[in-house]
Design an enzyme around this catalytic site. Structure first.
Site, PDB file in Angstrom:
ATOM      1  N   HIS A 100       0.890  -1.167   0.000  1.00 52.46           N
ATOM      2  CA  HIS A 100       0.000   0.000   0.000  1.00 52.46           C
ATOM      3  C   HIS A 100       0.925   1.214   0.000  1.00 52.46           C
ATOM      4  O   HIS A 100       2.001   1.160   0.623  1.00 52.46           O
ATOM      5  CB  HIS A 100      -0.818   0.126   1.285  1.00 52.46           C
ATOM      6  CG  HIS A 100      -1.738  -1.002   1.589  1.00 52.46           C
ATOM      7  ND1 HIS A 100      -1.350  -2.127   2.239  1.00 52.46           N
ATOM      8  CD2 HIS A 100      -3.072  -1.132   1.378  1.00 52.46           C
ATOM      9  CE1 HIS A 100      -2.398  -2.927   2.408  1.00 52.46           C
ATOM     10  NE2 HIS A 100      -3.457  -2.359   1.889  1.00 52.46           N
ATOM     11  N   ASP A 103       2.259   1.930   3.390  1.00 50.08           N
ATOM     12  CA  ASP A 103       3.258   1.057   4.034  1.00 50.08           C
ATOM     13  C   ASP A 103       4.666   1.499   3.680  1.00 50.08           C
ATOM     14  O   ASP A 103       5.602   1.257   4.418  1.00 50.08           O
ATOM     15  CB  ASP A 103       3.212  -0.406   3.540  1.00 50.08           C
ATOM     16  CG  ASP A 103       1.821  -0.941   3.387  1.00 50.08           C
ATOM     17  OD1 ASP A 103       0.982  -0.591   4.208  1.00 50.08           O
ATOM     18  OD2 ASP A 103       1.601  -1.720   2.424  1.00 50.08           O
ATOM     19  N   GLU A 231     -10.543  -7.039  -4.749  1.00 53.94           N
ATOM     20  CA  GLU A 231     -10.403  -8.075  -3.714  1.00 53.94           C
ATOM     21  C   GLU A 231     -11.682  -8.128  -2.889  1.00 53.94           C
ATOM     22  O   GLU A 231     -11.935  -7.257  -2.069  1.00 53.94           O
ATOM     23  CB  GLU A 231      -9.196  -7.732  -2.836  1.00 53.94           C
ATOM     24  CG  GLU A 231      -8.891  -8.781  -1.784  1.00 53.94           C
ATOM     25  CD  GLU A 231      -7.640  -8.440  -0.980  1.00 53.94           C
ATOM     26  OE1 GLU A 231      -6.648  -7.947  -1.570  1.00 53.94           O
ATOM     27  OE2 GLU A 231      -7.647  -8.646   0.239  1.00 53.94           O
ATOM     28  N   GLU A 267      -8.881 -13.739  -1.620  1.00 57.66           N
ATOM     29  CA  GLU A 267      -8.169 -13.973  -0.352  1.00 57.66           C
ATOM     30  C   GLU A 267      -8.858 -15.106   0.405  1.00 57.66           C
ATOM     31  O   GLU A 267     -10.071 -15.088   0.622  1.00 57.66           O
ATOM     32  CB  GLU A 267      -8.142 -12.700   0.493  1.00 57.66           C
ATOM     33  CG  GLU A 267      -7.442 -12.913   1.829  1.00 57.66           C
ATOM     34  CD  GLU A 267      -7.040 -11.616   2.514  1.00 57.66           C
ATOM     35  OE1 GLU A 267      -6.508 -10.718   1.833  1.00 57.66           O
ATOM     36  OE2 GLU A 267      -7.266 -11.500   3.723  1.00 57.66           O
ATOM     37  N   HIS A 270     -10.967 -14.141   3.435  1.00 56.87           N
ATOM     38  CA  HIS A 270     -12.190 -13.410   3.086  1.00 56.87           C
ATOM     39  C   HIS A 270     -13.273 -14.377   2.606  1.00 56.87           C
ATOM     40  O   HIS A 270     -14.456 -14.167   2.849  1.00 56.87           O
ATOM     41  CB  HIS A 270     -11.898 -12.388   1.986  1.00 56.87           C
ATOM     42  CG  HIS A 270     -10.934 -11.327   2.401  1.00 56.87           C
ATOM     43  ND1 HIS A 270     -10.541 -10.311   1.569  1.00 56.87           N
ATOM     44  CD2 HIS A 270     -10.279 -11.111   3.560  1.00 56.87           C
ATOM     45  CE1 HIS A 270      -9.691  -9.527   2.192  1.00 56.87           C
ATOM     46  NE2 HIS A 270      -9.501  -9.991   3.401  1.00 56.87           N
ATOM     47  N   ASP A 295      -4.549 -13.750  -2.391  1.00 57.76           N
ATOM     48  CA  ASP A 295      -3.948 -13.396  -1.102  1.00 57.76           C
ATOM     49  C   ASP A 295      -3.995 -14.645  -0.247  1.00 57.76           C
ATOM     50  O   ASP A 295      -5.062 -15.123   0.147  1.00 57.76           O
ATOM     51  CB  ASP A 295      -4.708 -12.242  -0.427  1.00 57.76           C
ATOM     52  CG  ASP A 295      -4.163 -10.894  -0.862  1.00 57.76           C
ATOM     53  OD1 ASP A 295      -3.292 -10.868  -1.751  1.00 57.76           O
ATOM     54  OD2 ASP A 295      -4.596  -9.862  -0.301  1.00 57.76           O
ATOM     55  N   ASP A 306     -10.664 -11.383  10.260  1.00 59.21           N
ATOM     56  CA  ASP A 306      -9.567 -11.633   9.334  1.00 59.21           C
ATOM     57  C   ASP A 306      -8.275 -11.785  10.135  1.00 59.21           C
ATOM     58  O   ASP A 306      -7.577 -10.807  10.386  1.00 59.21           O
ATOM     59  CB  ASP A 306      -9.490 -10.422   8.379  1.00 59.21           C
ATOM     60  CG  ASP A 306      -8.790 -10.752   7.086  1.00 59.21           C
ATOM     61  OD1 ASP A 306      -8.421 -11.916   6.899  1.00 59.21           O
ATOM     62  OD2 ASP A 306      -8.637  -9.833   6.255  1.00 59.21           O
ATOM     63  N   ASP A 308      -5.580 -13.325   9.317  1.00 58.34           N
ATOM     64  CA  ASP A 308      -4.372 -13.191   8.479  1.00 58.34           C
ATOM     65  C   ASP A 308      -3.250 -14.133   8.865  1.00 58.34           C
ATOM     66  O   ASP A 308      -2.101 -13.714   9.008  1.00 58.34           O
ATOM     67  CB  ASP A 308      -3.848 -11.743   8.505  1.00 58.34           C
ATOM     68  CG  ASP A 308      -4.779 -10.779   7.817  1.00 58.34           C
ATOM     69  OD1 ASP A 308      -5.344 -11.145   6.780  1.00 58.34           O
ATOM     70  OD2 ASP A 308      -4.940  -9.638   8.316  1.00 58.34           O
ATOM     71  N   ASP A 338      -0.581 -12.269   2.307  1.00 55.33           N
ATOM     72  CA  ASP A 338      -1.178 -11.146   3.038  1.00 55.33           C
ATOM     73  C   ASP A 338      -1.382 -11.647   4.474  1.00 55.33           C
ATOM     74  O   ASP A 338      -2.489 -11.661   5.004  1.00 55.33           O
ATOM     75  CB  ASP A 338      -2.521 -10.766   2.381  1.00 55.33           C
ATOM     76  CG  ASP A 338      -3.103  -9.489   2.955  1.00 55.33           C
ATOM     77  OD1 ASP A 338      -2.500  -8.950   3.885  1.00 55.33           O
ATOM     78  OD2 ASP A 338      -4.162  -9.052   2.481  1.00 55.33           O
TER      79      ASP A 338
END
Ligand code: XLS
Ligand code: NI
Ligand code: NI
Length: 438
Positions: A100, A103, A231, A267, A270, A295, A306, A308, A338
């Site tokens: 991003h 980031d 996404e 993802e 998700h 992802d 999420d 991750d 991700d």
């Protein structure tokens, strides 16, 4: 400066190895189904979860304090992160990264200044890309973290926020182009709503589509040829996310005539939040011709958000690779982790161990999926199961030669022939056999 001197390059040692700092299944140059594992899997590192995540949760602050984050100066920290990231990717044999805008470089109080600092960091990244040959899989813009996005970004009730979103995305596309990014991702972080008592969903969805059309136009104008990806995600942060799942996004793209320009970034976590499996979402993308990228993080079956996590479930990765291989493999997309280490896994070594776990699980999944396809066991079963559509009345249905009238006449004479078993348990055990033996 080197940040991971205690760890060398991670190499393939095979399944018998007891060395935790080695690949047991990921052998980058090994050929599987006509392609190297490296080209099949196209592993990518997420800049945010790997290099900016501090381990905070709603009950406590950072547990992860990275050596590259020591400087008092935020621009300096951003620069050190670049060196750490490329050292890490080189040692992990990861060929791509995703980011991003937020980031890469710190945000400033105005857009001009924010963009200037970003450009400085992008120049450093470009040098590191040149030095290592590592490439950019995709870029995106963080249109959810800042206060101004409290009511959404492209779907905000505040038109000046819509404008700011467009400006931020314009710059992020330019940066992605500058870094040779193969895709650009739209994840609608705050594109959704909490209550219909204050929300005009019709205007918000129209505006969302307007922004995406502007992005398509701008990409054409500047010659950005990367693939646009959406996404899907069902909940978190808003209660009703507009990009709920693959099929919801598809109908949105079709309604607003955006389908030719977008594919999906699926993802795993998700998918499960939407009440689907990872394989279901990949399958919907594949059969509709919009499979783009992945992802590769997973959730926890007991937790409804999420989380991750790095993927370590062999069933999920096998079935995901099964869909991906059937989609013809990745073209511009890849497997982006991700994913973040747990907040209790706060040592630098944990980053290596987590990526090894994820990469090996996908590598093994690829091996199993390739064998399943080569032997054609599931496909042969399916072919047989739908056999009745290849002849007689079934063939007439598929070819559009009959309507209700003819079908009624057929049913009156023949009734329905007996059904046969779907053999689910047999197929599940067959899948086990492939997983255990591949
Ligand atoms: C959040 C999303 C996000 C996107 C990029 O849940 O997964 O990380 O991938 O904005
Ligand atoms: Ni994601
Ligand atoms: Ni996510």
């Amino acid at each position: 400066m080197a940040y991971f001197h205690q760890t060398g390059k991670i190499v393939y040692e095979g399944a018998a190895s007891k060395n935790p700092y080695s690949f047991k299944y990921y052998n980058p140059t090994e050929q599987i189904a006509g392609k190297s594992m490296k080209d099949h899997l196209r592993f990518s590192m997420s800049w945010w979860h790997t290099f900016t995540y501090g381990g905070g949760d709603p009950f406590g602050g950072a547990t992860i304090h990275r050596p590259w984050d020591r400087s008092e100066n935020d621009a300096e920290r951003a620069r050190e992160r670049v060196f750490a990231a490329f050292e890490f990717m080189e040692k992990m044999q990861i060929g791509y990264f995703c980011f991003h805008d937020a980031d890469l470089a710190p945000r400033r109080s105005n857009l001009l200044e924010t963009n200037r600092v970003l450009d400085e960091i992008v120049a450093v990244i470009k040098q590191e890309m040149k030095r290592t040959g590592i490439q950019c899989l995709w870029g995106t813009s963080n249109c959810f973290g800042d206060d101004k996005f409290v009511h959404g970004a492209a779907t905000s009730c505040n038109a000046s926020v819509f404008a700011y979103t467009a400006a931020q995305i314009k710059k992020a596309i330019e940066v992605t182009q500058e870094l040779g990014g193969e895709n650009y991702v739209f994840w609608g972080g705050r594109e959704g709503y909490e209550t219909l008592l204050n929300t005009n969903t019709a205007l918000e969805l129209d505006n969302f589509a307007r922004l995406l059309h502007m992005a398509v136009d701008y990409a054409k104008k500047i010659g950005f040829t990367g693939q646009f990806l959406i996404e899907p995600k069902p909940k978190e942060p808003t209660k009703h996310q507009y990009d709920f799942d693959a099929q919801t996004v598809l109908s949105f793209l079709r309604k607003y005539e955006l389908e030719p320009y977008f594919k999906l970034n699926i993802e795993a976590n998700h998918a499960t939040l939407a009440g689907h499996t990872f394989q279901h979402e990949l399958n919907m993308a594949r059969i509709n011709g919009v499979f783009g990228s992945v992802d590769a993080n997973t959730g926890d079956p007991q937790l409804g958000w999420d989380t991750d996590q790095f993927p370590t479930g062999i069933y999920d990765t096998t079935l995901a690779m099964y869909e991906i291989l059937q989609a013809g493999g990745f073209t511009t997309g890849g497997l982006n982790f991700d994913a973040k280490v747990r907040r209790a896994s706060f040592e630098e070594d944990d980053l290596f161990l987590a990526y090894i776990a994820g990469m090996d699980t996908f590598a093994r999944g690829l091996r199993v999926a390739a064998r399943l396809l080569e032997d054609g066991v599931l496909e042969a079963f399916k072919e047989k199961r739908y056999e009745s559509y290849t002849e007689g009345i079934g063939k007439d249905i598929v070819n559009g030669r009959v309507g209700f009238h003819e079908l009624e006449a057929y049913a009156l004479i023949h009734g329905a022939t007996p059904n046969v078993s779907g053999r689910q348990e047999y197929l599940e055990s067959l899948l086990n056999q492939y997983i255990f033996e591949s």
